[in-house]
Design a protein around this motif. Structure first.
Motif, PDB file in Angstrom:
ATOM      1  N   LEU A  64       0.825  -1.211   0.000  1.00  0.00           N
ATOM      2  CA  LEU A  64       0.000   0.000   0.000  1.00  0.00           C
ATOM      3  C   LEU A  64       0.860   1.263   0.000  1.00  0.00           C
ATOM      4  N   ASP A  65       1.947   1.248   0.781  1.00  0.00           N
ATOM      5  CA  ASP A  65       2.852   2.404   0.799  1.00  0.00           C
ATOM      6  C   ASP A  65       3.420   2.682  -0.590  1.00  0.00           C
ATOM      7  N   GLU A  66       3.724   1.622  -1.310  1.00  0.00           N
ATOM      8  CA  GLU A  66       4.301   1.781  -2.652  1.00  0.00           C
ATOM      9  C   GLU A  66       3.267   2.311  -3.643  1.00  0.00           C
ATOM     10  N   TYR A  67       2.019   1.856  -3.534  1.00  0.00           N
ATOM     11  CA  TYR A  67       0.975   2.407  -4.408  1.00  0.00           C
ATOM     12  C   TYR A  67       0.749   3.888  -4.121  1.00  0.00           C
ATOM     13  N   VAL A  68       0.781   4.266  -2.844  1.00  0.00           N
ATOM     14  CA  VAL A  68       0.655   5.684  -2.490  1.00  0.00           C
ATOM     15  C   VAL A  68       1.810   6.463  -3.116  1.00  0.00           C
ATOM     16  N   ALA A  69       3.006   5.916  -3.044  1.00  0.00           N
ATOM     17  CA  ALA A  69       4.167   6.568  -3.653  1.00  0.00           C
ATOM     18  C   ALA A  69       3.984   6.707  -5.160  1.00  0.00           C
ATOM     19  N   ILE A  70       3.414   5.691  -5.803  1.00  0.00           N
ATOM     20  CA  ILE A  70       3.177   5.780  -7.247  1.00  0.00           C
ATOM     21  C   ILE A  70       2.203   6.913  -7.557  1.00  0.00           C
ATOM     22  N   VAL A  71       1.140   7.024  -6.785  1.00  0.00           N
ATOM     23  CA  VAL A  71       0.204   8.136  -6.986  1.00  0.00           C
ATOM     24  C   VAL A  71       0.965   9.456  -6.920  1.00  0.00           C
ATOM     25  N   ASN A  72       1.740   9.634  -5.859  1.00  0.00           N
ATOM     26  CA  ASN A  72       2.408  10.917  -5.653  1.00  0.00           C
ATOM     27  C   ASN A  72       3.515  11.175  -6.664  1.00  0.00           C
ATOM     28  N   TYR A  73       4.259  10.146  -7.061  1.00  0.00           N
ATOM     29  CA  TYR A  73       5.272  10.352  -8.097  1.00  0.00           C
ATOM     30  C   TYR A  73       4.628  10.650  -9.456  1.00  0.00           C
ATOM     31  N   CYS A  74       3.480  10.079  -9.726  1.00  0.00           N
ATOM     32  CA  CYS A  74       2.785  10.411 -10.979  1.00  0.00           C
ATOM     33  C   CYS A  74       2.347  11.871 -10.976  1.00  0.00           C
ATOM     34  N   VAL A  75       1.863  12.352  -9.836  1.00  0.00           N
ATOM     35  CA  VAL A  75       1.493  13.768  -9.744  1.00  0.00           C
ATOM     36  C   VAL A  75       2.733  14.636  -9.950  1.00  0.00           C
ATOM     37  N   ILE A  76       3.840  14.252  -9.323  1.00  0.00           N
ATOM     38  CA  ILE A  76       5.098  14.981  -9.522  1.00  0.00           C
ATOM     39  C   ILE A  76       5.472  14.994 -10.998  1.00  0.00           C
ATOM     40  N   ALA A  77       5.373  13.845 -11.653  1.00  0.00           N
ATOM     41  CA  ALA A  77       5.743  13.764 -13.076  1.00  0.00           C
ATOM     42  C   ALA A  77       4.883  14.696 -13.924  1.00  0.00           C
ATOM     43  N   ILE A  78       3.593  14.688 -13.670  1.00  0.00           N
ATOM     44  CA  ILE A  78       2.687  15.555 -14.436  1.00  0.00           C
ATOM     45  C   ILE A  78       3.028  17.025 -14.176  1.00  0.00           C
ATOM     46  N   MET A  79       3.282  17.369 -12.915  1.00  0.00           N
ATOM     47  CA  MET A  79       3.655  18.755 -12.605  1.00  0.00           C
ATOM     48  C   MET A  79       4.967  19.120 -13.291  1.00  0.00           C
ATOM     49  N   GLN A  80       5.948  18.225 -13.243  1.00  0.00           N
ATOM     50  CA  GLN A  80       7.241  18.508 -13.855  1.00  0.00           C
ATOM     51  C   GLN A  80       7.126  18.745 -15.359  1.00  0.00           C
ATOM     52  N   LEU A  81       6.218  18.011 -16.007  1.00  0.00           N
ATOM     53  CA  LEU A  81       6.015  18.200 -17.445  1.00  0.00           C
ATOM     54  C   LEU A  81       5.479  19.596 -17.759  1.00  0.00           C
ATOM     55  N   GLU A  82       4.757  20.182 -16.799  1.00  0.00           N
ATOM     56  CA  GLU A  82       4.040  21.420 -17.080  1.00  0.00           C
ATOM     57  C   GLU A  82       4.620  22.665 -16.417  1.00  0.00           C
ATOM     58  N   ILE A  83       5.448  22.497 -15.382  1.00  0.00           N
ATOM     59  CA  ILE A  83       6.033  23.663 -14.711  1.00  0.00           C
ATOM     60  C   ILE A  83       7.317  24.040 -15.451  1.00  0.00           C
ATOM     61  N   PRO A  84       7.407  25.273 -15.915  1.00  0.00           N
ATOM     62  CA  PRO A  84       8.625  25.675 -16.634  1.00  0.00           C
ATOM     63  C   PRO A  84       9.865  25.553 -15.744  1.00  0.00           C
ATOM     64  N   GLU A  85      10.958  25.141 -16.344  1.00  0.00           N
ATOM     65  CA  GLU A  85      12.221  24.988 -15.613  1.00  0.00           C
ATOM     66  C   GLU A  85      12.645  26.299 -14.961  1.00  0.00           C
TER      67      GLU A  85
END
Length: 179
Positions: A64-85
């Motif tokens: 369960l901890d790992e699935y929670v981490a996947i949720v949060n890393y996916c959100v990070i990935a989506i944000m990283q794609l869209e937040i300008p460097e």
């Protein structure tokens, strides 16, 4: 409990953890390139698969901890794609909170549209199949990254991260976290 309520309960749990870690660490994740986030997701998904097979965890954190981490890393990935460097590494806490909600709401809306078309088929799936789907999506993302983000007919990176996020939420719902 209906799907939207269950989904929202899982996201509330994941977001609470994410925001607490943001208070602890700031936005250190901003240093990560998309490929590094993909690799981190791969490590989490592969660990889930290993734990599903071996049935024993030697480091304490469970599936369960790992699935929670996947949720949060996916959100990070989506944000990283869209937040300008040029926005830098240190983002304001309130902005991160807002962006998290924005990205999750977009992803939940996508899930609801797909859920309509697929008739909530995920409810009859095994959790291990959701793990395998996440791993398959990760292989796709790696290929897209290796192709410098170019696809001929396939969905791009964001859509794949959104699907993985949704699969992880489904696994958490099926595991009883949404109660």
């Amino acid at each position: 409990m209906d799907t939207t309520a269950s989904y929202n309960n899982v996201i509330t749990y994941c977001k609470d953890l994410f925001l607490k870690k943001t208070k602890d660490y700031g936005t250190a994740w901003r240093i990560m390139r998309p490929s590094s986030i993909t690799d981190q997701l791969y490590i989490k998904a592969q660990r889930i698969r290993t734990l599903e097979i071996k049935k024993v965890s030697k480091v304490g954190e469970g599936i369960l901890d790992e699935y929670v981490a996947i949720v949060n890393y996916c959100v990070i990935a989506i944000m990283q794609l869209e937040i300008p460097e040029e926005d830098g590494e240190n983002l304001d806490f309130d902005r991160v909170d807002q962006l998290y909600t924005e990205k999750v709401n977009e992803t939940r809306d996508l899930m609801l549209a797909k859920n309509h078309d697929y008739g909530e088929a995920w409810r009859d799936m095994r959790i291990s199949s959701l793990t395998d789907l996440i791993l398959m999506k990760l292989h796709r993302v790696k290929q897209i990254e290796d192709n410098q983000g170019q696809t001929l007919v396939s969905e791009g990176l964001k859509a794949n991260y959104q699907d993985m996020l949704n699969y992880a939420v489904f696994a958490l719902i099926k595991s009883g976290l949404a109660q």
